[in-house]
Design a protein around this motif. Structure first.
Motif, short mmCIF file in Angstrom:
data_model
loop_
_atom_site.label_atom_id
_atom_site.label_comp_id
_atom_site.label_asym_id
_atom_site.label_seq_id
_atom_site.Cartn_x
_atom_site.Cartn_y
_atom_site.Cartn_z
N HIS A 174 0.83 -1.22 0.00
CA HIS A 174 0.00 0.00 0.00
C HIS A 174 0.86 1.27 0.00
CE1 HIS A 174 -3.09 -2.98 0.74
NE2 HIS A 174 -2.28 -3.47 1.64
N GLU A 189 -2.21 0.40 7.80
CA GLU A 189 -1.34 -0.67 7.32
C GLU A 189 -0.15 -0.11 6.54
OE1 GLU A 189 -3.26 -3.54 4.77
OE2 GLU A 189 -1.40 -4.64 4.43
N HIS A 251 2.86 -6.99 4.40
CA HIS A 251 1.48 -6.55 4.65
C HIS A 251 1.05 -6.87 6.07
CE1 HIS A 251 -0.02 -5.66 0.48
NE2 HIS A 251 1.14 -6.24 0.21
N ASN A 252 -0.13 -6.35 6.43
CA ASN A 252 -0.79 -6.72 7.68
C ASN A 252 -2.13 -7.31 7.31
OD1 ASN A 252 0.10 -3.57 9.29
ND2 ASN A 252 1.34 -5.37 8.82
ZN LIG Z 1 -2.23 -5.31 2.60
#
Ligand SMILES: [Zn+2]
Length: 359
Positions: A174, A189, A251-252
């Protein structure tokens, strides 16, 4: 004398004929009347070739082609004076492996067709030519673009142990206009992934690796509010163009149920090394973070599928879970995760080298 007259007549006839066709061309400009594409796999070499065909209502000289690496790798055909016929769309989705999309762009009286690619093509990777109309077969005049990727990185993978000298692409998920998932107390995130990625970069560089980041600030990689494919293919292009040895997207996780928790890693099995990389990262992330083990699983995610090197996407923990949101915001936990990614990469290169290196 008779011969001269005959020549003169022929000359005048030709002149009339060409004047008529010029007038006809002016009143009825050459139009693209159809766009087709298909992928053909060579039975002998196994190489895939994408053929893009433009149907035209009249002849055209072979269009000029230009290759560019920005803003995304692309190949553009110039179609001066050509118009788009009825029923022809402004853009077409292509196979996604050899080429992503074909997009018509008009500037003044000129038309261009930009073919967006997952990586930069070389001069020998494509061919542009025309085919005459074939009335018997009911085929119009055609412009053909063939793209065949000559580089075969997937069959030439060879690894040595150690991080020194390795090129590692790190992709903080992101960024910019895309915040990613949000935690219950507002943690974004995109901020966590960048923080962990920057820590990972510092540690990898200390180990002698060269790090390629898809972004180093809070920004979109392709540009603000780009389509998903544009944004993600900009990220894979960064890694593919740098010929990275491995790719890690950070990522989360997030879920509607606030109790969901844990760490997972994903891979797309395009080489025998993708699963190995995900397993190594998952093991180290669990050791360091002590969260719930959600496993290393296969997934069809764009960035791990379209990168040409072994790639994994890690979901460090659930930002939607209050306890894990707190951890993800903590510099101590971020550092632990970064360290785990580095150790995971180190163990991956060691295992890959021990497995014989070549696929
Ligand atoms: Zn993500």
């Amino acid at each position: 004398m008779r011969r001269i007259v005959r020549f003169l007549c022929l000359f005048l006839l030709l002149l009339c004929f060409s004047a008529a066709s010029v007038a006809e061309a002016a009143s009825q400009a050459t139009q693209v009347q159809g766009v087709k594409s298909h992928v053909h796999t060579d039975a002998v070499t196994g190489a895939a070739k994408l053929r893009l065909v433009l149907d035209l209502n009249g002849p055209l000289t072979v269009p000029e082609a230009a290759v560019s690496a920005t803003p995304l790798p692309n190949l553009t055909l110039s179609l001066p004076g050509v118009k788009l016929g009825k029923g022809v769309k402004a853009s077409y989705q292509l196979d996604g492996k050899i080429a992503n999309t074909a997009v018509f762009k008009r500037s003044g009286s000129d038309l261009a067709l930009t073919v967006n690619l997952p990586g930069v093509v070389q001069a020998g990777d494509y061919k542009v030519f025309t085919l005459p109309a074939d009335d018997k077969a009911g085929r119009p005049f055609r412009v053909v673009l063939d793209i065949q990727l000559s580089s075969a990185p997937l069959t030439k993978l060879k690894f040595s142990a150690g991080l020194k000298g390795k090129v590692v692409a790190i992709d903080p998920g992101h960024g910019g206009s895309d915040s990613g998932a949000l935690g219950p107390s507002g943690l974004k995130e995109k901020d966590v992934t960048l923080a962990v990625a920057m820590r990972t970069k510092a540690l990898l560089e200390k180990s002698g690796a060269r790090v390629i980041m898809t972004r180093m600030t809070d920004k979109d990689v392709f540009g603000p509010n780009a389509s998903n494919v544009e944004e993600l293919s900009a990220r894979t292009a960064v890694a593919n163009n740098a010929k990275a040895d491995a790719f890690v997207s950070i990522h989360n996780d997030s879920f509607s149920s606030a109790t969901a928790s844990g760490t997972s890693s994903f891979y797309y099995e395009k080489t025998k090394y993708d699963g190995m990389l995900a397993d190594c990262l998952q093991e180290q992330l669990l050791n360091a973070g002590g969260r719930n083990d959600r496993g290393a699983n296969t997934a069809n995610f764009y960035v791990i599928k379209r990168t040409v090197m072994p790639a994994a996407l890690v979901e460090l923990a659930f930002i939607s879970n209050s306890e894990e949101e707190r951890l993800l915001a903590s510099p101590t936990f971020q550092q632990k995760m970064a360290n785990a990614i580095v150790m995971g990469l180190d163990s991956f290169f060691r295992k890959a080298a021990a497995s014989g290196g070549v696929q």
